[in-house]
Design a protein around this motif. Structure first.
Motif, PDB file in Angstrom:
ATOM      1  N   GLN A 111     -23.124 -18.309 -35.986  1.00 53.98           N
ATOM      2  CA  GLN A 111     -22.692 -17.261 -35.463  1.00 53.98           C
ATOM      3  C   GLN A 111     -22.159 -17.425 -33.987  1.00 53.98           C
ATOM      4  N   SER A 112     -22.699 -18.601 -33.331  1.00 55.48           N
ATOM      5  CA  SER A 112     -22.187 -18.833 -32.003  1.00 55.48           C
ATOM      6  C   SER A 112     -20.725 -19.133 -31.829  1.00 55.48           C
ATOM      7  N   VAL A 113     -20.570 -20.022 -32.926  1.00 55.83           N
ATOM      8  CA  VAL A 113     -19.328 -20.757 -33.089  1.00 55.83           C
ATOM      9  C   VAL A 113     -18.251 -19.360 -33.332  1.00 55.83           C
ATOM     10  N   LEU A 114     -18.610 -18.660 -34.345  1.00 50.19           N
ATOM     11  CA  LEU A 114     -17.657 -17.704 -34.885  1.00 50.19           C
ATOM     12  C   LEU A 114     -17.423 -16.504 -33.708  1.00 50.19           C
ATOM     13  N   GLY A 115     -18.316 -16.671 -32.736  1.00 56.87           N
ATOM     14  CA  GLY A 115     -18.173 -15.719 -31.489  1.00 56.87           C
ATOM     15  C   GLY A 115     -17.532 -16.576 -30.511  1.00 56.87           C
ATOM     16  N   GLN A 116     -17.121 -17.654 -30.532  1.00 56.65           N
ATOM     17  CA  GLN A 116     -15.959 -18.143 -29.828  1.00 56.65           C
ATOM     18  C   GLN A 116     -15.011 -18.983 -30.229  1.00 56.65           C
ATOM     19  N   ARG A 117     -14.152 -18.148 -30.889  1.00 57.67           N
ATOM     20  CA  ARG A 117     -13.338 -18.931 -31.890  1.00 57.67           C
ATOM     21  C   ARG A 117     -11.912 -19.527 -31.084  1.00 57.67           C
ATOM     22  N   ILE A 118     -11.983 -18.989 -30.026  1.00 63.32           N
ATOM     23  CA  ILE A 118     -10.852 -19.780 -28.783  1.00 63.32           C
ATOM     24  C   ILE A 118     -11.430 -21.011 -28.479  1.00 63.32           C
ATOM     25  N   ARG A 119     -12.649 -20.837 -28.164  1.00 68.64           N
ATOM     26  CA  ARG A 119     -12.965 -22.252 -27.694  1.00 68.64           C
ATOM     27  C   ARG A 119     -13.132 -23.505 -28.846  1.00 68.64           C
ATOM     28  N   PHE A 120     -13.512 -22.801 -29.832  1.00 66.06           N
ATOM     29  CA  PHE A 120     -13.814 -23.931 -30.962  1.00 66.06           C
ATOM     30  C   PHE A 120     -12.723 -23.470 -32.341  1.00 66.06           C
ATOM     31  N   PRO A 121     -11.627 -23.599 -31.971  1.00 64.14           N
ATOM     32  CA  PRO A 121     -10.641 -23.144 -33.195  1.00 64.14           C
ATOM     33  C   PRO A 121     -10.683 -23.941 -34.404  1.00 64.14           C
ATOM     34  N   GLU A 122     -10.914 -25.265 -34.182  1.00 63.76           N
ATOM     35  CA  GLU A 122     -10.717 -26.214 -35.244  1.00 63.76           C
ATOM     36  C   GLU A 122     -12.092 -26.044 -36.266  1.00 63.76           C
ATOM     37  N   LEU A 123     -13.230 -25.935 -35.405  1.00 60.28           N
ATOM     38  CA  LEU A 123     -14.707 -25.860 -35.961  1.00 60.28           C
ATOM     39  C   LEU A 123     -14.780 -24.462 -36.750  1.00 60.28           C
ATOM     40  N   THR A 124     -14.278 -23.437 -36.004  1.00 58.91           N
ATOM     41  CA  THR A 124     -14.160 -21.807 -36.554  1.00 58.91           C
ATOM     42  C   THR A 124     -13.550 -21.993 -38.000  1.00 58.91           C
ATOM     43  N   GLN A 125     -12.438 -22.547 -38.100  1.00 56.48           N
ATOM     44  CA  GLN A 125     -11.627 -22.456 -39.208  1.00 56.48           C
ATOM     45  C   GLN A 125     -12.285 -23.184 -40.397  1.00 56.48           C
ATOM     46  N   GLN A 126     -13.173 -24.435 -40.128  1.00 55.06           N
ATOM     47  CA  GLN A 126     -13.884 -25.261 -40.993  1.00 55.06           C
ATOM     48  C   GLN A 126     -14.942 -24.368 -41.509  1.00 55.06           C
TER      49      GLN A 126
END
Length: 204
Positions: A111-126
């Protein structure tokens, strides 16, 4: 034999590193978690961590994706058995609710990653791709159940599958490790299943 023992030790050490990383990343976030602290907490050197994970970013990605893959693998296995769609869905709900409390930190991290999509774009997509595999599979099983008259035909399989995953994550994140001691525990599992709107066939 020596190689087998050494490999087992390596795998166990990697597992310990990853488990501690999940906890610290979930509690303190990416920026506030250092490899030195992870190393200290499990009694190894920072250099040891880099033998398994070349960078802090690599470790973070593994901490997010590997537990998610584990959850997905178990869930997909429940949906691939030789049973009716209604039984598959019910078994999946039972399995996930019986073990979801074990993944509280992992889900918080996702959820933390999904809440920071701009910071972690590649990881969010995965992460989103992984979730989509799960929702697409649930959607197919549910649609088949609808065609067999096991579920209400008036609901969208896509919306049902996504609603269920959202409910599952919300329950896990809200109740955490106290989930199995919650007075409404069994009711929560029942409500999760009834999100799929199973048709109640008359016995008369």
């Amino acid at each position: 034999m020596a190689r087998t023992v050494n490999e087992e030790k390596r795998l166990e050490r990697r597992k310990r590193i990853l488990e501690e990383a999940v906890v610290l990343f979930a509690e303190s976030g990416y920026s506030n978690t250092t490899t030195a602290l992870i190393a200290k907490n499990i009694g190894v050197t920072s250099g040891t961590i880099f033998q398994y994970f070349p960078t802090k970013e690599t470790l973070f990605h593994a901490a997010v994706l590997e537990p998610l893959e584990d959850i997905q693998k178990k869930s997909l296995a429940m949906l691939q058995q030789d049973e009716s769609p209604a039984a598959l869905i019910k078994n999946m709900v039972e399995e996930q609710f019986n073990h979801i409390y074990s993944y509280t930190n992992e889900l918080r991290l996702v959820q933390s990653v999904l809440g920071q999509r701009i910071r972690f774009p590649e990881l969010t997509q995965q992460v989103l791709d992984s979730i989509k595999v799960m929702t697409d599979t649930i959607e197919c099983v549910y649609a088949k159940g609808q065609s067999l008259g096991e579920f209400n035909p008036g609901f969208s399989p896509a919306m049902i599958s996504r609603s269920y995953i959202s409910f599952l994550n919300g329950v896990a994140l809200t109740l955490g490790e106290d989930i199995v001691h919650h007075p409404e525990w069994e009711n929560l599992k029942a409500h999760a299943y009834y999100l799929f709107a199973p048709v109640q066939h008359s016995t008369n």
